[in-house]
Design an enzyme around this catalytic site. Sequence first.
Site, PDB file in Angstrom:
ATOM      1  N   CYS A   1       0.828  -1.220   0.000  1.00 38.65           N
ATOM      2  CA  CYS A   1       0.000   0.000   0.000  1.00 38.65           C
ATOM      3  C   CYS A   1       0.858   1.266   0.000  1.00 38.65           C
ATOM      4  O   CYS A   1       0.452   2.289   0.557  1.00 38.65           O
ATOM      5  CB  CYS A   1      -0.939   0.010   1.198  1.00 38.65           C
ATOM      6  SG  CYS A   1      -2.094  -1.370   1.220  1.00 38.65           S
ATOM      7  N   ASN A   2       2.029   1.189  -0.610  1.00 34.16           N
ATOM      8  CA  ASN A   2       2.942   2.336  -0.676  1.00 34.16           C
ATOM      9  C   ASN A   2       3.390   2.522  -2.119  1.00 34.16           C
ATOM     10  O   ASN A   2       4.519   2.170  -2.486  1.00 34.16           O
ATOM     11  CB  ASN A   2       4.142   2.102   0.244  1.00 34.16           C
ATOM     12  CG  ASN A   2       4.922   3.375   0.522  1.00 34.16           C
ATOM     13  OD1 ASN A   2       5.055   4.236  -0.335  1.00 34.16           O
ATOM     14  ND2 ASN A   2       5.459   3.496   1.724  1.00 34.16           N
TER      15      ASN A   2
END
Length: 818
Positions: free
Chosen positions: A429-430
């Site tokens: 999620c980056n």
Amino acid sequence: MNTELEKQQFLKEFGSDYGYPNSPKNIDEIRATEFKRLNDTVYLDHAGATLYSESQMEAVFKDLNTTVFGNPHSQSSCSLASEDIVGRARQQVLNFFNASPREYSCIFTSGATAALKLVGETFPWSSTSSFMYSMENHNSVLGIREYALSKGAAAFAVDIEEGTHRSESESPKSNLKLTQHHVQRRSEGGVLKEGMTGNAYNLFAFPSECNFSGRKFDPYLVNIIKEEGSERILASSQYCRGCWLVLIDAAKGCATDPPDLSKFKADFVVFSFYKLFGYPTGLGALIVRNDAAKLMKKTYFSGGTVAAAIADVDFFKRREGVEEFFEDGTISFLSIAAIQHGFKIINMLTTSSISRHTASLAAYVRNKLLALRHENGEFVCTFYGLLSSEMGPTISFNMKRPDGTWYGYREVEKLASLAGIQLRTGCFCNPGACAKYLGLSHLDLLSNIEAGHVCWDDRDILHGKPTGAVRVSFGYMSTFEDAMKFLNFVENNFVILSSNRCTLQLSSISPPIEGTAKAAARHFLTSITVYPIKSCAGFSVDQWPLTSTGLLYDREWILKSTTGEILTQKKVPEMCYISTLIDLNLGKMFVESPRCKEKLQIELKSNSLVTGRDKMDIQNHRYEVRSYNNEVDNWFSKAIGRPCTLLRNSGSQSFSCIDKNGSPGMCRDVGAKLNFVNEAQFLLVSEESVADLNSRLKSSGRKSNGGKSVQVGAMRFRPNLVISSGEPYAEDGWSHLNIGGKYFLSLGGCNRCQMININPEAGEVQRLSEPLATLAGYRRAKGKILFGILLRYENNTKTESDPWLHVGEEIVPNGDGH
């Protein structure tokens, strides 16, 4: 590796930092008393969620069983006691971050994400505001951008570069360099004009530690931005004027190095408690500077946030306390009462000791991985974030084969799971850090999206580049033995030390066990199985008609959840208990389940139960589907214990999708009409190959959960066709085959997944590590674990008078074609 010798060398280098030598309990005692449930599990995803201890949970349950907790919004004695516990919990949080209650307040939220959302929706954005954020930020931070842009503010990412060392006399500012990316804006109304100063409020967000790479960011960024203004760093930028507030995402870094708010006075700090000590989940906090809280603009009010309100007049009066102002409704007071027990073990060990302990393990593993080379001298691992000045207890990397091609991270995750090692793969999620470290351009990212790549899918290599990484992260209860098991796993599975291992051919992946080979060269069809509903049980027949999509009615139906997810045994193993049978003479499909008293009957030709039509895309195939009435859907919902709908493919309406680059999608057989299959129309396995696998399982001594030797039948692999009278794995070398005058093209081996480890015997579903773990040891090639072959039916109505398959028909591999 010799574990004892390696540990001696490790302790010689890291003994003063490893294992909490000065604490009441050392690491061995902690593991033996607090984490007995780990057993043979190696847990290396502490960046995702760390683990709770046994004494922590015992204390939580004791509180719940001996204390009456009332709603803290009431005035009863039980409620006042709850309010007192909540107050002490707030103070514990502030103490953890070394924050004075005169300067800061603790607002409880449902997690770090909710805290970030609260900042975004209440920040005083204007058309002259700017939202600046580091490229290495979680999606939950990037989401704040939507609030900023919707108010006309500018938003832009920055790369933050730090020098490797800084002397005591050197200014922190001189060691930092910020490089601005493209400015995003949805309205030009707020573009600043030359000479304009304004009183805009701006927000700068960065993580204390990157959850992708483990890079720690210099907390002096807070003071530099707040005291000197970002224009000192971003020279000549028109978007840096006004008052800057700073947000630290401490979700990843707080477990080992929480920001010291007495030194670095950030305006907002967010985190989640499960990242600290495993429990409770669904609870986090926003630490807000009281002066910053006065600037926040909150519209909604609720129970607990107002001192008074009049129902039929536009009047309400908010409470004055910061926490009361922002905490809508009744807070999760039972979870809040539990955090004191999590802090006990953190305070006993101290964060500085936890930091040294986890850093020693990460440094050791990182150094060992750095030294790994294939036999041809090529390095195995490529690291991300390694050159940063300081690293957290996280290692992010990918691995290459000797020829320079990448091992897919999903292959690593699959094999690790089989070895009892729990780690994380993907982009975590980056997206900014992922693109930065993997060298993915905007064009690469858009191309991957067009190819169908989304978060959490299996597309780990696209256009020759990884789409994510492998991440291992250590927690306060991690041990040297955990690190060693992981290193041994990598060396045994991904380091090629024999030249013939990197040029494997499917026909020679591994020779069969002695005694299982047969001299007979003739092959015969021994079983035909049809699976009408994807992932449900099938039925065997002696003969069955062929169509352009494969066996008639095979995988023509699917179950779909209410959220649109296609259901399979991977997530709903109970589907294996749904049995099916089709009677061609009656034109009906009969469906049974032990959970349903009535047998379901579905007419094959009639549309009496059909209620609608729709189109859907699955694995780059587009289908026109029919849905059924509530009676049918309710039956299947009861059978699997969750709401679902039954859909039927309209057959001839399906076609293959090609992406914009002209490349096929994930479904391999793009040249054929397909029902709801993963890869191809048919799966074929041989009895001899299954017998060889069972010989290996027996010789390895692998046991099931009940202590019995693991043995599998051919049906464990859900084949359509089973053959016999050949040598094990002879099918690997077939390019095409003739079955009783019907011709089939081989599409290669079938890549196996965890689904073959689901054992439905004895009335309950068991999830085992076998047979996939054994197959991984000798049937792995180019990132796939192969067993059985995939086939396409080469329909030729001119030469085939009997388009039926019959059990007993002879199979002629690589024979004459059409």
